[in-house]
Write a protein that holds these residues in place. Structure first.
Motif, PDB file in Angstrom:
ATOM      1  N   UNK A  11      38.917  61.385  17.269  1.00 40.67           N
ATOM      2  CA  UNK A  11      38.587  62.872  16.722  1.00 40.67           C
ATOM      3  C   UNK A  11      39.551  63.336  15.549  1.00 40.67           C
ATOM      4  N   UNK A  12      39.035  63.715  14.741  1.00 41.40           N
ATOM      5  CA  UNK A  12      39.645  64.368  13.592  1.00 41.40           C
ATOM      6  C   UNK A  12      40.925  65.011  13.888  1.00 41.40           C
ATOM      7  N   UNK A  75      42.501  70.272  23.733  1.00 42.78           N
ATOM      8  CA  UNK A  75      41.684  70.364  22.378  1.00 42.78           C
ATOM      9  C   UNK A  75      40.945  68.771  21.873  1.00 42.78           C
ATOM     10  N   UNK A  76      41.979  67.796  22.486  1.00 41.00           N
ATOM     11  CA  UNK A  76      41.495  66.427  22.359  1.00 41.00           C
ATOM     12  C   UNK A  76      40.191  66.190  23.237  1.00 41.00           C
ATOM     13  N   UNK A  77      40.388  66.671  24.111  1.00 37.41           N
ATOM     14  CA  UNK A  77      39.225  66.386  25.253  1.00 37.41           C
ATOM     15  C   UNK A  77      37.889  66.982  24.840  1.00 37.41           C
ATOM     16  N   UNK A  81      34.598  65.201  23.855  1.00 34.82           N
ATOM     17  CA  UNK A  81      33.142  65.627  24.552  1.00 34.82           C
ATOM     18  C   UNK A  81      32.181  66.008  23.284  1.00 34.82           C
ATOM     19  N   UNK A  82      32.771  66.856  22.407  1.00 36.89           N
ATOM     20  CA  UNK A  82      31.531  67.181  21.402  1.00 36.89           C
ATOM     21  C   UNK A  82      31.135  65.892  20.667  1.00 36.89           C
ATOM     22  N   UNK A  83      31.977  65.020  20.454  1.00 38.67           N
ATOM     23  CA  UNK A  83      31.662  63.742  19.788  1.00 38.67           C
ATOM     24  C   UNK A  83      30.941  62.951  20.557  1.00 38.67           C
ATOM     25  N   UNK A  84      31.170  62.813  21.809  1.00 36.04           N
ATOM     26  CA  UNK A  84      30.442  61.845  22.781  1.00 36.04           C
ATOM     27  C   UNK A  84      29.109  62.435  23.032  1.00 36.04           C
ATOM     28  N   UNK A  85      28.810  63.657  23.150  1.00 30.51           N
ATOM     29  CA  UNK A  85      27.512  64.159  23.392  1.00 30.51           C
ATOM     30  C   UNK A  85      26.647  64.539  22.164  1.00 30.51           C
ATOM     31  N   UNK A  86      27.249  64.353  20.980  1.00 29.66           N
ATOM     32  CA  UNK A  86      26.531  64.547  19.711  1.00 29.66           C
ATOM     33  C   UNK A  86      26.092  65.987  19.498  1.00 29.66           C
ATOM     34  N   UNK A  87      26.993  66.901  20.006  1.00 29.06           N
ATOM     35  CA  UNK A  87      26.812  68.351  19.756  1.00 29.06           C
ATOM     36  C   UNK A  87      27.050  68.700  18.284  1.00 29.06           C
ATOM     37  N   UNK A  88      25.970  69.304  17.711  1.00 29.87           N
ATOM     38  CA  UNK A  88      25.978  69.758  16.427  1.00 29.87           C
ATOM     39  C   UNK A  88      25.852  71.037  16.115  1.00 29.87           C
ATOM     40  N   UNK A  98      30.568  76.084  28.249  1.00 27.18           N
ATOM     41  CA  UNK A  98      30.122  76.898  29.703  1.00 27.18           C
ATOM     42  C   UNK A  98      30.257  75.762  30.678  1.00 27.18           C
ATOM     43  N   UNK A  99      29.723  74.537  30.470  1.00 21.12           N
ATOM     44  CA  UNK A  99      29.697  73.428  31.494  1.00 21.12           C
ATOM     45  C   UNK A  99      31.341  73.145  31.872  1.00 21.12           C
ATOM     46  N   UNK A 100      32.100  73.211  30.558  1.00 25.01           N
ATOM     47  CA  UNK A 100      33.606  72.836  30.816  1.00 25.01           C
ATOM     48  C   UNK A 100      34.240  74.027  31.573  1.00 25.01           C
TER      49      UNK A 100
END
Length: 157
Positions: A11-12, A75-77, A81-88, A98-100
């Motif tokens: 993660x950046x 913030x890292x988590x 998750x954003x990176x792992x799910x490919x959320x753009x 919302x899921x979190x």
């Protein structure tokens, strides 16, 4: 040792820093009464040394430190998750946040509003502030990080 770190998604670092500040500010909004009271006691203390040695200063420092650490981990988590799910998209980020929110709130009885309001007789303002804070920490954080960008290599999916 480096082989185990390969399982952690990159993660950046600037996204982690931004998310940490965002989550910490949200958390401090809830902690303001505790920290404000501690500040007033510091003003009324005879000397700085007396206050630094007091139990109130230790409690405030512990609350601040754990909130900051928790904000960084969160913030890292969320970024991972954003990176792992490919959320753009922001819509996808809102769904992910919302899921979190539901996953993190359900075990802590945060969503049992009826129980909090009618059985435990908690003030509705307290329940609303707690739920609103958790929504900002989850949905707001995921949308902010998606807007800012979390990928170390933006061309990788």
């Amino acid at each position: 040792m480096t082989s185990t770190l390969n399982y952690l998604p990159p993660v950046k670092p600037s996204a982690i820093a931004l998310g940490t500040v965002y989550s910490h500010v949200i958390s401090l909004g809830v902690l303001t009464p505790i920290l404000g009271d501690t500040y007033q006691r510091a003003q009324n203390a005879n000397t700085k040394e007396d206050f630094i040695k007091s139990k109130e200063s230790a409690t405030a420092a512990a609350a601040w430190g754990t909130t900051l650490t928790g904000s960084a981990v969160q913030a890292y988590g969320v970024g991972a998750l954003i990176n792992a799910t490919g959320t753009l998209s922001q819509k996808g980020a809102a769904y992910l946040g919302t899921l979190i929110f539901f996953a993190s709130s359900a075990p802590s009885k945060e969503l049992q509003l009826i129980s909090h309001l009618f059985v435990e007789k908690r003030p509705w303002e307290l329940v609303a502030v707690g739920s609103g804070t958790r929504l900002l920490e989850t949905v707001g954080l995921s949308m902010l990080l998606t807007w800012f960008g979390t990928r170390t290599d933006p061309f990788s999916r």
